[in-house]
Design an enzyme around this catalytic site. Structure first.
Site, mmCIF file in Angstrom:
data_model
loop_
_atom_site.group_PDB
_atom_site.id
_atom_site.type_symbol
_atom_site.label_atom_id
_atom_site.label_comp_id
_atom_site.label_asym_id
_atom_site.label_seq_id
_atom_site.Cartn_x
_atom_site.Cartn_y
_atom_site.Cartn_z
ATOM 1 N N ARG A 91 -2.436 -10.863 -5.058
ATOM 2 C CA ARG A 91 -2.450 -9.401 -5.244
ATOM 3 C C ARG A 91 -1.627 -8.719 -4.167
ATOM 4 N NH1 ARG A 91 -7.881 -6.933 -4.859
ATOM 5 N NH2 ARG A 91 -6.423 -5.207 -4.735
ATOM 6 N N ASN B 63 0.810 -1.222 0.000
ATOM 7 C CA ASN B 63 0.000 0.000 0.000
ATOM 8 C C ASN B 63 0.839 1.265 0.000
ATOM 9 O OD1 ASN B 63 -2.254 -1.539 -0.102
ATOM 10 N ND2 ASN B 63 -2.936 -1.143 1.996
ATOM 11 N N CYS C 178 -16.582 -2.982 -4.599
ATOM 12 C CA CYS C 178 -15.949 -4.290 -4.557
ATOM 13 C C CYS C 178 -16.551 -5.049 -3.388
ATOM 14 C CB CYS C 178 -14.428 -4.187 -4.464
ATOM 15 S SG CYS C 178 -13.868 -3.528 -2.922
ATOM 16 N N ARG D 188 -17.153 1.754 -1.553
ATOM 17 C CA ARG D 188 -15.902 2.421 -1.867
ATOM 18 C C ARG D 188 -16.018 3.554 -2.902
ATOM 19 N NH1 ARG D 188 -11.049 -1.822 -1.741
ATOM 20 N NH2 ARG D 188 -9.971 0.024 -0.976
HETATM 21 C C1 UD1 Z 1 -6.593 1.991 1.475
HETATM 22 C C2 UD1 Z 1 -5.857 0.673 1.384
HETATM 23 C C3 UD1 Z 1 -6.766 -0.478 1.787
HETATM 24 C C4 UD1 Z 1 -7.360 -0.225 3.181
HETATM 25 C C5 UD1 Z 1 -8.011 1.150 3.234
HETATM 26 C C6 UD1 Z 1 -8.491 1.526 4.625
HETATM 27 C C7 UD1 Z 1 -4.290 1.123 -0.405
HETATM 28 C C8 UD1 Z 1 -3.805 0.788 -1.759
HETATM 29 N N1 UD1 Z 1 -5.393 0.504 0.019
HETATM 30 O O1 UD1 Z 1 -7.662 1.946 0.534
HETATM 31 O O2 UD1 Z 1 -5.999 -1.670 1.794
HETATM 32 O O3 UD1 Z 1 -8.325 -1.209 3.469
HETATM 33 O O4 UD1 Z 1 -7.088 2.166 2.811
HETATM 34 O O5 UD1 Z 1 -7.433 1.521 5.518
HETATM 35 O O6 UD1 Z 1 -3.666 1.879 0.302
HETATM 36 N N2 UD1 Z 1 -14.308 6.701 1.328
HETATM 37 C C9 UD1 Z 1 -15.289 7.587 0.974
HETATM 38 N N3 UD1 Z 1 -15.045 8.415 -0.086
HETATM 39 C C10 UD1 Z 1 -13.870 8.394 -0.777
HETATM 40 C C11 UD1 Z 1 -12.869 7.497 -0.400
HETATM 41 C C12 UD1 Z 1 -13.118 6.643 0.669
HETATM 42 O O7 UD1 Z 1 -16.352 7.630 1.586
HETATM 43 O O8 UD1 Z 1 -13.724 9.192 -1.726
HETATM 44 C C13 UD1 Z 1 -14.535 5.777 2.471
HETATM 45 C C14 UD1 Z 1 -14.374 4.304 2.088
HETATM 46 O O9 UD1 Z 1 -15.553 3.769 1.531
HETATM 47 C C15 UD1 Z 1 -14.026 3.701 3.449
HETATM 48 C C16 UD1 Z 1 -13.185 4.789 4.105
HETATM 49 O O10 UD1 Z 1 -13.525 5.999 3.420
HETATM 50 O O11 UD1 Z 1 -15.185 3.498 4.200
HETATM 51 C C17 UD1 Z 1 -11.705 4.582 4.029
HETATM 52 O O12 UD1 Z 1 -11.333 4.258 2.697
HETATM 53 P P1 UD1 Z 1 -9.947 4.705 2.066
HETATM 54 O O13 UD1 Z 1 -9.002 5.075 3.158
HETATM 55 O O14 UD1 Z 1 -10.173 5.703 0.997
HETATM 56 O O15 UD1 Z 1 -9.467 3.365 1.381
HETATM 57 P P2 UD1 Z 1 -8.448 3.283 0.175
HETATM 58 O O16 UD1 Z 1 -7.541 4.452 0.237
HETATM 59 O O17 UD1 Z 1 -9.185 3.020 -1.089
#
Ligand code: UD1
Length: 420
Positions: A399, A23, A116, A121
Protein backbone atom coordinates in the site's frame (compact mmCIF):
# COMPACT_ATOMS: atom_id res chain seq x y z
CA UNK A 1 -0.95 -14.18 -0.66
CA UNK A 2 2.70 -13.12 -0.79
CA UNK A 3 5.26 -13.17 1.99
CA UNK A 4 8.71 -11.64 2.27
CA UNK A 5 11.61 -13.89 3.25
CA UNK A 6 14.75 -12.28 4.67
CA UNK A 7 18.05 -13.89 5.64
CA UNK A 8 19.30 -11.38 8.16
CA UNK A 9 22.75 -10.18 9.09
CA UNK A 10 23.86 -8.45 5.90
CA UNK A 11 25.34 -4.96 6.17
CA UNK A 12 23.49 -2.60 3.78
CA UNK A 13 25.65 -0.51 1.46
CA UNK A 14 24.97 1.51 -1.67
CA UNK A 15 22.57 4.04 -3.07
CA UNK A 16 18.83 4.15 -3.79
CA UNK A 17 16.29 6.78 -4.82
CA UNK A 18 13.36 7.72 -2.62
CA UNK A 19 9.95 7.75 -4.36
CA UNK A 20 7.28 10.46 -4.34
CA UNK A 21 5.27 10.89 -1.14
CA UNK A 22 2.20 8.66 -0.94
CA UNK A 23 0.56 10.90 1.67
CA UNK A 24 1.06 13.97 -0.52
CA UNK A 25 -0.17 12.46 -3.76
CA UNK A 26 -3.47 11.07 -2.38
CA UNK A 27 -5.02 14.48 -1.53
CA UNK A 28 -3.36 16.05 -4.58
CA UNK A 29 -5.09 13.54 -6.87
CA UNK A 30 -8.37 14.32 -5.06
CA UNK A 31 -7.71 18.04 -5.66
CA UNK A 32 -7.54 17.50 -9.44
CA UNK A 33 -11.34 17.02 -9.19
CA UNK A 34 -11.76 20.73 -8.42
CA UNK A 35 -11.55 21.64 -12.13
CA UNK A 36 -12.82 20.25 -15.44
CA UNK A 37 -9.35 20.74 -16.95
CA UNK A 38 -6.59 18.21 -17.26
CA UNK A 39 -3.97 18.07 -14.49
CA UNK A 40 -0.67 16.20 -14.66
CA UNK A 41 0.97 14.84 -11.53
CA UNK A 42 4.56 13.58 -11.65
CA UNK A 43 6.80 11.61 -9.28
CA UNK A 44 3.78 9.51 -8.26
CA UNK A 45 4.83 6.40 -6.30
CA UNK A 46 3.74 3.05 -7.76
CA UNK A 47 1.91 1.81 -4.65
CA UNK A 48 -1.49 0.22 -4.11
CA UNK A 49 -2.99 3.24 -2.25
CA UNK A 50 -2.42 5.36 -5.37
CA UNK A 51 -4.19 2.72 -7.47
CA UNK A 52 -7.09 2.83 -4.98
CA UNK A 53 -7.54 6.63 -5.23
CA UNK A 54 -7.32 6.34 -9.03
CA UNK A 55 -10.11 3.71 -8.96
CA UNK A 56 -12.23 6.05 -6.80
CA UNK A 57 -11.69 8.91 -9.25
CA UNK A 58 -12.58 6.60 -12.15
CA UNK A 59 -15.72 5.48 -10.27
CA UNK A 60 -16.85 9.14 -10.47
CA UNK A 61 -16.74 8.88 -14.26
CA UNK A 62 -13.45 10.74 -14.57
CA UNK A 63 -10.73 9.77 -17.04
CA UNK A 64 -7.34 8.91 -15.53
CA UNK A 65 -4.23 7.95 -17.49
CA UNK A 66 -1.39 6.46 -15.49
CA UNK A 67 1.96 5.62 -17.00
CA UNK A 68 4.92 4.97 -14.72
CA UNK A 69 5.23 7.77 -12.20
CA UNK A 70 2.98 10.15 -14.16
CA UNK A 71 -0.78 10.46 -13.67
CA UNK A 72 -3.07 12.56 -15.87
CA UNK A 73 -6.57 13.35 -14.60
CA UNK A 74 -9.16 14.74 -17.03
CA UNK A 75 -12.32 15.39 -14.98
CA UNK A 76 -14.67 16.76 -17.70
CA UNK A 77 -18.15 15.80 -16.45
CA UNK A 78 -18.83 13.58 -13.48
CA UNK A 79 -21.23 10.67 -13.79
CA UNK A 80 -21.26 9.93 -10.04
CA UNK A 81 -20.44 11.56 -6.71
CA UNK A 82 -20.06 8.35 -4.70
CA UNK A 83 -16.83 6.91 -3.30
CA UNK A 84 -17.96 3.30 -2.82
CA UNK A 85 -17.48 1.13 0.26
CA UNK A 86 -15.45 -1.54 -1.59
CA UNK A 87 -12.69 1.02 -2.24
CA UNK A 88 -12.92 3.25 0.87
CA UNK A 89 -12.81 0.18 3.14
CA UNK A 90 -9.33 -0.67 1.78
CA UNK A 91 -7.93 2.83 2.38
CA UNK A 92 -9.15 5.35 4.94
CA UNK A 93 -7.45 8.21 3.08
CA UNK A 94 -10.21 7.88 0.42
CA UNK A 95 -12.15 10.32 2.62
CA UNK A 96 -10.04 13.10 1.07
CA UNK A 97 -12.32 13.23 -2.00
CA UNK A 98 -15.12 14.58 0.22
CA UNK A 99 -14.03 18.25 0.24
CA UNK A 100 -13.18 18.40 -3.46
CA UNK A 101 -16.47 16.81 -4.60
CA UNK A 102 -18.54 18.98 -2.33
CA UNK A 103 -16.87 22.15 -3.61
CA UNK A 104 -17.03 21.18 -7.29
CA UNK A 105 -20.38 19.41 -7.68
CA UNK A 106 -22.15 20.36 -4.44
CA UNK A 107 -22.72 16.72 -3.52
CA UNK A 108 -20.55 13.93 -2.13
CA UNK A 109 -21.37 10.43 -0.93
CA UNK A 110 -18.35 8.84 0.64
CA UNK A 111 -18.46 5.54 2.46
CA UNK A 112 -17.80 6.09 6.16
CA UNK A 113 -14.23 4.90 6.75
CA UNK A 114 -14.18 2.44 9.64
CA UNK A 115 -11.64 2.21 12.45
CA UNK A 116 -8.47 0.35 11.70
CA UNK A 117 -5.84 -1.60 13.59
CA UNK A 118 -3.89 1.51 14.56
CA UNK A 119 -6.86 3.06 16.38
CA UNK A 120 -10.37 4.48 16.22
CA UNK A 121 -9.67 7.20 13.67
CA UNK A 122 -12.87 9.29 13.72
CA UNK A 123 -13.78 11.88 11.04
CA UNK A 124 -15.46 14.44 13.32
CA UNK A 125 -12.94 17.17 12.46
CA UNK A 126 -13.50 16.70 8.70
CA UNK A 127 -17.25 17.07 9.22
CA UNK A 128 -16.92 19.98 11.66
CA UNK A 129 -14.88 21.92 9.08
CA UNK A 130 -17.15 21.17 6.13
CA UNK A 131 -20.29 21.98 8.15
CA UNK A 132 -18.72 25.34 9.14
CA UNK A 133 -18.42 26.08 5.40
CA UNK A 134 -22.16 25.44 5.05
CA UNK A 135 -22.37 21.79 4.00
CA UNK A 136 -25.35 19.75 5.19
CA UNK A 137 -24.08 16.33 6.22
CA UNK A 138 -26.06 13.19 7.11
CA UNK A 139 -25.19 9.54 7.59
CA UNK A 140 -27.12 7.09 5.45
CA UNK A 141 -26.51 3.34 5.28
CA UNK A 142 -22.82 3.63 6.16
CA UNK A 143 -22.22 6.63 3.90
CA UNK A 144 -21.39 10.27 4.64
CA UNK A 145 -23.91 12.15 2.52
CA UNK A 146 -22.92 15.79 2.05
CA UNK A 147 -24.69 18.51 0.04
CA UNK A 148 -24.19 22.20 -0.42
CA UNK A 149 -25.63 24.70 -2.87
CA UNK A 150 -23.01 27.32 -1.96
CA UNK A 151 -20.07 26.99 0.41
CA UNK A 152 -19.14 30.15 2.34
CA UNK A 153 -15.80 31.01 3.94
CA UNK A 154 -15.63 30.71 7.75
CA UNK A 155 -13.25 30.77 10.71
CA UNK A 156 -12.63 27.17 11.70
CA UNK A 157 -10.61 25.67 14.57
CA UNK A 158 -9.48 22.17 13.54
CA UNK A 159 -7.43 21.04 16.55
CA UNK A 160 -8.54 17.75 18.07
CA UNK A 161 -7.81 15.64 21.14
CA UNK A 162 -4.62 14.32 19.49
CA UNK A 163 -3.56 17.55 17.82
CA UNK A 164 -4.18 18.66 14.27
CA UNK A 165 -5.60 16.36 11.59
CA UNK A 166 -3.75 16.04 8.28
CA UNK A 167 -6.62 14.91 6.05
CA UNK A 168 -9.25 17.08 7.80
CA UNK A 169 -7.02 20.08 7.01
CA UNK A 170 -6.71 18.81 3.41
CA UNK A 171 -10.48 18.34 3.03
CA UNK A 172 -11.40 21.75 4.43
CA UNK A 173 -8.63 23.48 2.46
CA UNK A 174 -9.88 21.90 -0.80
CA UNK A 175 -13.53 22.77 -0.10
CA UNK A 176 -12.64 26.36 0.86
CA UNK A 177 -10.82 27.07 -2.42
CA UNK A 178 -14.17 27.46 -4.23
CA UNK A 179 -16.16 28.86 -1.27
CA UNK A 180 -17.42 32.46 -1.25
CA UNK A 181 -15.10 34.69 0.79
CA UNK A 182 -12.27 33.97 3.20
CA UNK A 183 -11.70 30.85 5.28
CA UNK A 184 -9.24 30.79 8.17
CA UNK A 185 -8.25 27.37 9.49
CA UNK A 186 -6.68 27.53 12.96
CA UNK A 187 -5.05 24.45 14.46
CA UNK A 188 -4.26 23.35 10.90
CA UNK A 189 -1.82 20.50 10.21
CA UNK A 190 1.64 21.75 9.15
CA UNK A 191 2.83 18.47 7.59
CA UNK A 192 4.91 18.85 4.38
CA UNK A 193 2.16 16.93 2.55
CA UNK A 194 -0.29 19.76 3.40
CA UNK A 195 2.22 22.31 2.13
CA UNK A 196 2.55 20.33 -1.12
CA UNK A 197 -1.23 20.20 -1.50
CA UNK A 198 -1.47 23.97 -0.88
CA UNK A 199 1.23 24.60 -3.49
CA UNK A 200 -0.61 22.45 -6.03
CA UNK A 201 -3.95 24.18 -5.31
CA UNK A 202 -2.28 27.58 -5.78
CA UNK A 203 -0.92 26.38 -9.14
CA UNK A 204 -4.57 25.63 -9.99
CA UNK A 205 -5.42 29.25 -9.20
CA UNK A 206 -6.42 29.00 -5.52
CA UNK A 207 -5.70 31.80 -3.02
CA UNK A 208 -4.03 29.96 -0.15
CA UNK A 209 -1.45 31.38 2.25
CA UNK A 210 0.09 30.24 5.54
CA UNK A 211 0.04 26.59 4.48
CA UNK A 212 3.21 25.74 6.38
CA UNK A 213 1.83 27.07 9.64
CA UNK A 214 -1.07 26.25 11.98
CA UNK A 215 -3.10 29.15 10.55
CA UNK A 216 -4.05 28.70 6.90
CA UNK A 217 -5.94 31.44 5.06
CA UNK A 218 -7.92 30.56 1.93
CA UNK A 219 -9.49 33.25 -0.22
CA UNK A 220 -12.17 31.55 -2.27
CA UNK A 221 -12.07 31.90 -6.07
CA UNK A 222 -14.80 31.28 -8.69
CA UNK A 223 -12.94 28.68 -10.70
CA UNK A 224 -9.77 26.62 -10.68
CA UNK A 225 -7.84 25.41 -13.71
CA UNK A 226 -5.68 22.37 -14.46
CA UNK A 227 -2.03 22.33 -13.36
CA UNK A 228 1.16 20.30 -13.52
CA UNK A 229 2.92 19.29 -10.33
CA UNK A 230 5.82 17.15 -9.14
CA UNK A 231 5.10 15.51 -5.79
CA UNK A 232 7.60 15.93 -2.91
CA UNK A 233 9.81 13.04 -1.79
CA UNK A 234 8.37 10.56 0.69
CA UNK A 235 9.84 11.43 4.10
CA UNK A 236 8.44 8.25 5.67
CA UNK A 237 9.99 6.02 3.01
CA UNK A 238 13.27 7.94 3.43
CA UNK A 239 13.11 7.53 7.22
CA UNK A 240 12.45 3.80 6.87
CA UNK A 241 15.59 3.32 4.72
CA UNK A 242 17.61 5.53 7.07
CA UNK A 243 16.67 3.15 9.88
CA UNK A 244 17.51 0.18 7.61
CA UNK A 245 21.03 1.63 7.20
CA UNK A 246 21.29 2.18 10.94
CA UNK A 247 19.97 -1.22 12.03
CA UNK A 248 22.39 -3.14 9.75
CA UNK A 249 25.44 -1.05 10.76
CA UNK A 250 25.45 -0.02 7.13
CA UNK A 251 26.52 2.86 4.93
CA UNK A 252 23.77 3.93 2.54
CA UNK A 253 23.00 6.97 0.43
CA UNK A 254 19.46 8.13 -0.33
CA UNK A 255 18.81 10.27 -3.39
CA UNK A 256 15.76 12.55 -3.82
CA UNK A 257 15.46 13.42 -0.13
CA UNK A 258 14.22 16.65 1.43
CA UNK A 259 16.31 17.13 4.63
CA UNK A 260 14.09 19.86 6.01
CA UNK A 261 11.22 17.35 6.24
CA UNK A 262 13.36 14.94 8.28
CA UNK A 263 14.61 17.20 11.10
CA UNK A 264 13.22 15.16 14.02
CA UNK A 265 14.25 11.84 12.44
CA UNK A 266 17.82 13.00 11.74
CA UNK A 267 18.08 14.39 15.29
CA UNK A 268 16.92 11.14 16.91
CA UNK A 269 19.15 8.93 14.75
CA UNK A 270 22.18 11.11 15.57
CA UNK A 271 21.31 10.85 19.27
CA UNK A 272 21.30 7.05 18.84
CA UNK A 273 24.86 7.19 17.47
CA UNK A 274 24.17 7.14 13.72
CA UNK A 275 26.20 9.41 11.41
CA UNK A 276 24.10 11.44 9.01
CA UNK A 277 25.74 13.43 6.24
CA UNK A 278 23.74 15.87 4.15
CA UNK A 279 24.86 16.34 0.55
CA UNK A 280 23.43 18.13 -2.45
CA UNK A 281 19.99 16.45 -2.71
CA UNK A 282 21.23 13.26 -1.06
CA UNK A 283 21.66 11.96 2.44
CA UNK A 284 24.25 9.45 3.66
CA UNK A 285 23.49 7.27 6.68
CA UNK A 286 26.36 5.38 8.28
CA UNK A 287 26.74 3.57 11.56
CA UNK A 288 30.08 2.52 12.98
CA UNK A 289 29.40 2.68 16.71
CA UNK A 290 27.04 0.68 18.92
CA UNK A 291 23.49 2.02 19.10
CA UNK A 292 22.61 4.15 22.13
CA UNK A 293 19.11 3.90 23.64
CA UNK A 294 16.96 7.02 23.18
CA UNK A 295 13.50 8.25 24.11
CA UNK A 296 11.17 9.17 21.27
CA UNK A 297 7.73 10.79 21.40
CA UNK A 298 5.59 11.00 18.29
CA UNK A 299 3.94 14.36 17.64
CA UNK A 300 2.37 16.24 14.75
CA UNK A 301 4.96 17.75 12.34
CA UNK A 302 7.64 18.96 12.93
CA UNK A 303 7.71 16.37 15.73
CA UNK A 304 8.78 12.77 15.24
CA UNK A 305 6.24 11.14 12.86
CA UNK A 306 3.94 8.40 14.12
CA UNK A 307 4.47 6.69 10.75
CA UNK A 308 8.10 5.98 11.77
CA UNK A 309 7.35 4.91 15.35
CA UNK A 310 7.22 1.17 14.63
CA UNK A 311 10.47 1.29 12.63
CA UNK A 312 12.20 3.27 15.42
CA UNK A 313 10.95 0.73 17.96
CA UNK A 314 12.59 -2.04 15.90
CA UNK A 315 15.87 -0.08 15.91
CA UNK A 316 15.77 0.50 19.68
CA UNK A 317 15.07 -3.22 20.18
CA UNK A 318 18.79 -3.78 19.42
CA UNK A 319 20.22 -0.68 21.17
CA UNK A 320 22.29 -1.14 24.33
CA UNK A 321 19.92 -0.04 27.11
CA UNK A 322 16.36 1.06 27.80
CA UNK A 323 14.44 3.34 25.43
CA UNK A 324 10.97 4.76 25.92
CA UNK A 325 8.86 5.25 22.81
CA UNK A 326 5.70 7.26 23.45
CA UNK A 327 2.88 7.43 20.92
CA UNK A 328 0.90 10.68 21.12
CA UNK A 329 -1.04 10.43 17.85
CA UNK A 330 -2.42 6.87 17.99
CA UNK A 331 -1.92 5.72 21.62
CA UNK A 332 -2.65 2.09 20.73
CA UNK A 333 -0.35 1.82 17.70
CA UNK A 334 1.83 -1.00 19.05
CA UNK A 335 0.70 -4.10 17.13
CA UNK A 336 4.26 -4.65 15.92
CA UNK A 337 5.48 -5.14 19.50
CA UNK A 338 4.23 -8.69 20.06
CA UNK A 339 5.71 -9.76 16.71
CA UNK A 340 9.07 -8.10 17.51
CA UNK A 341 9.02 -9.92 20.86
CA UNK A 342 8.57 -13.20 18.96
CA UNK A 343 11.92 -12.38 17.36
CA UNK A 344 13.58 -12.02 20.77
CA UNK A 345 12.96 -8.34 21.48
CA UNK A 346 12.09 -7.28 25.05
CA UNK A 347 9.41 -4.65 24.78
CA UNK A 348 6.68 -3.89 27.32
CA UNK A 349 3.67 -1.67 26.76
CA UNK A 350 2.76 0.81 29.52
CA UNK A 351 -0.20 2.96 28.46
CA UNK A 352 0.80 4.96 25.36
CA UNK A 353 4.49 4.01 25.77
CA UNK A 354 6.67 1.09 24.75
CA UNK A 355 9.50 0.37 27.16
CA UNK A 356 12.20 -1.17 25.00
CA UNK A 357 14.99 -3.14 26.72
CA UNK A 358 17.60 -3.42 23.99
CA UNK A 359 18.91 -6.95 23.33
CA UNK A 360 22.22 -8.00 21.70
CA UNK A 361 20.51 -9.53 18.68
CA UNK A 362 17.16 -10.66 17.33
CA UNK A 363 16.49 -14.11 15.94
CA UNK A 364 14.63 -14.69 12.68
CA UNK A 365 11.07 -16.04 12.97
CA UNK A 366 7.81 -16.24 11.04
CA UNK A 367 5.88 -13.03 11.82
CA UNK A 368 2.67 -11.41 10.69
CA UNK A 369 2.29 -7.83 9.45
CA UNK A 370 -0.71 -5.98 10.93
CA UNK A 371 -0.53 -2.64 9.09
CA UNK A 372 1.63 -0.69 6.68
CA UNK A 373 4.30 0.72 8.99
CA UNK A 374 4.30 -2.32 11.29
CA UNK A 375 5.19 -4.40 8.19
CA UNK A 376 8.18 -2.13 7.55
CA UNK A 377 9.29 -2.51 11.18
CA UNK A 378 9.24 -6.31 10.89
CA UNK A 379 11.30 -6.17 7.70
CA UNK A 380 13.85 -3.94 9.43
CA UNK A 381 14.00 -6.39 12.35
CA UNK A 382 14.46 -9.23 9.86
CA UNK A 383 17.42 -7.43 8.24
CA UNK A 384 19.37 -7.49 11.52
CA UNK A 385 18.06 -10.78 12.95
CA UNK A 386 20.10 -13.98 12.92
CA UNK A 387 18.70 -16.47 10.41
CA UNK A 388 15.48 -16.46 8.42
CA UNK A 389 12.50 -14.15 8.99
CA UNK A 390 9.27 -14.66 7.05
CA UNK A 391 6.89 -11.70 7.07
CA UNK A 392 3.40 -12.68 5.95
CA UNK A 393 0.36 -10.53 5.06
CA UNK A 394 2.62 -8.12 3.22
CA UNK A 395 -0.23 -6.66 1.15
CA UNK A 396 -0.06 -3.88 3.78
CA UNK A 397 3.48 -3.12 2.65
CA UNK A 398 2.49 -2.72 -1.00
CA UNK A 399 0.00 0.00 0.00
CA UNK A 400 2.83 2.42 0.78
CA UNK A 401 6.30 1.23 -0.25
CA UNK A 402 7.33 1.12 -3.91
CA UNK A 403 9.33 -2.04 -4.65
CA UNK A 404 10.74 -2.31 -1.13
CA UNK A 405 12.39 -5.69 -1.68
CA UNK A 406 14.06 -4.46 -4.90
CA UNK A 407 15.42 -1.35 -3.18
CA UNK A 408 16.70 -3.37 -0.21
CA UNK A 409 18.27 -5.94 -2.58
CA UNK A 410 20.13 -3.14 -4.35
CA UNK A 411 21.58 -2.26 -0.94
CA UNK A 412 22.73 -5.85 -0.47
CA UNK A 413 19.91 -7.34 1.62
CA UNK A 414 19.07 -11.02 1.16
CA UNK A 415 15.33 -10.52 0.70
CA UNK A 416 12.76 -11.97 -1.68
CA UNK A 417 9.03 -12.20 -2.17
CA UNK A 418 7.41 -15.62 -2.23
CA UNK A 419 3.90 -16.94 -2.78
CA UNK A 420 2.51 -18.37 0.48
C1 UD1 B 1 -2.50 11.03 8.01
C2 UD1 B 1 -1.58 10.08 7.27
C3 UD1 B 1 -1.18 8.92 8.17
C4 UD1 B 1 -0.57 9.44 9.48
C5 UD1 B 1 -1.50 10.46 10.13
C6 UD1 B 1 -0.89 11.13 11.35
C7 UD1 B 1 -2.35 10.35 4.99
C8 UD1 B 1 -2.95 9.73 3.79
N1 UD1 B 1 -2.28 9.60 6.09
O1 UD1 B 1 -3.69 10.31 8.33
O2 UD1 B 1 -0.23 8.13 7.47
O3 UD1 B 1 -0.35 8.37 10.36
O4 UD1 B 1 -1.84 11.50 9.20
O5 UD1 B 1 0.28 11.78 11.00
O6 UD1 B 1 -1.89 11.46 4.95
N2 UD1 B 1 -8.59 12.61 14.51
C9 UD1 B 1 -9.75 12.94 15.16
N3 UD1 B 1 -10.80 13.37 14.40
C10 UD1 B 1 -10.73 13.49 13.04
C11 UD1 B 1 -9.54 13.16 12.39
C12 UD1 B 1 -8.47 12.71 13.15
O7 UD1 B 1 -9.83 12.85 16.38
O8 UD1 B 1 -11.73 13.90 12.43
C13 UD1 B 1 -7.42 12.13 15.29
C14 UD1 B 1 -6.92 10.75 14.84
O9 UD1 B 1 -7.65 9.70 15.44
C15 UD1 B 1 -5.47 10.82 15.31
C16 UD1 B 1 -5.10 12.28 15.07
O10 UD1 B 1 -6.34 12.99 15.03
O11 UD1 B 1 -5.38 10.53 16.67
C17 UD1 B 1 -4.34 12.55 13.81
O12 UD1 B 1 -4.98 11.91 12.72
P1 UD1 B 1 -4.98 12.53 11.26
O13 UD1 B 1 -3.90 13.55 11.15
O14 UD1 B 1 -6.35 12.95 10.89
O15 UD1 B 1 -4.62 11.27 10.38
P2 UD1 B 1 -4.97 11.10 8.85
O16 UD1 B 1 -5.04 12.44 8.23
O17 UD1 B 1 -6.13 10.18 8.70
Amino acid sequence: MDKVVINGGRRLEGQITVSGAKNAVLPILAATLLTEDKSVIKNVPRVVDVQTIIKIIEALGVQVNNEGDRVEVIPGRYTSFTAPYELVSTMRASVCVLGALLAKVGRARVSMPGGCVIGLRPVDLHLKGLRALGAKIKFNHGYIDAVSSCLRGADIYLGGAFGSSVLATANVMMAATLAKGRTVIEGAACEPEIVDLGNFLNKMGAGISGHNSPVIVIDGVKKLHGAEHTVIADRIEAGTYMIAGAITKGDITLKNVCFSHLGAVIDKLKEAGVDILKGNGFLRVRREKELKPIDVTTLPYPGFPTDLQAQMTALMAVAGGISIITEKIYPGRFMHVSELNRMGAEIYIEGPSAIVKGVKSLSGAPVMASDLRASAALILAGLTAKGKTEVSRIYHLDRGYEKIEDKLSVLGADILRQKE
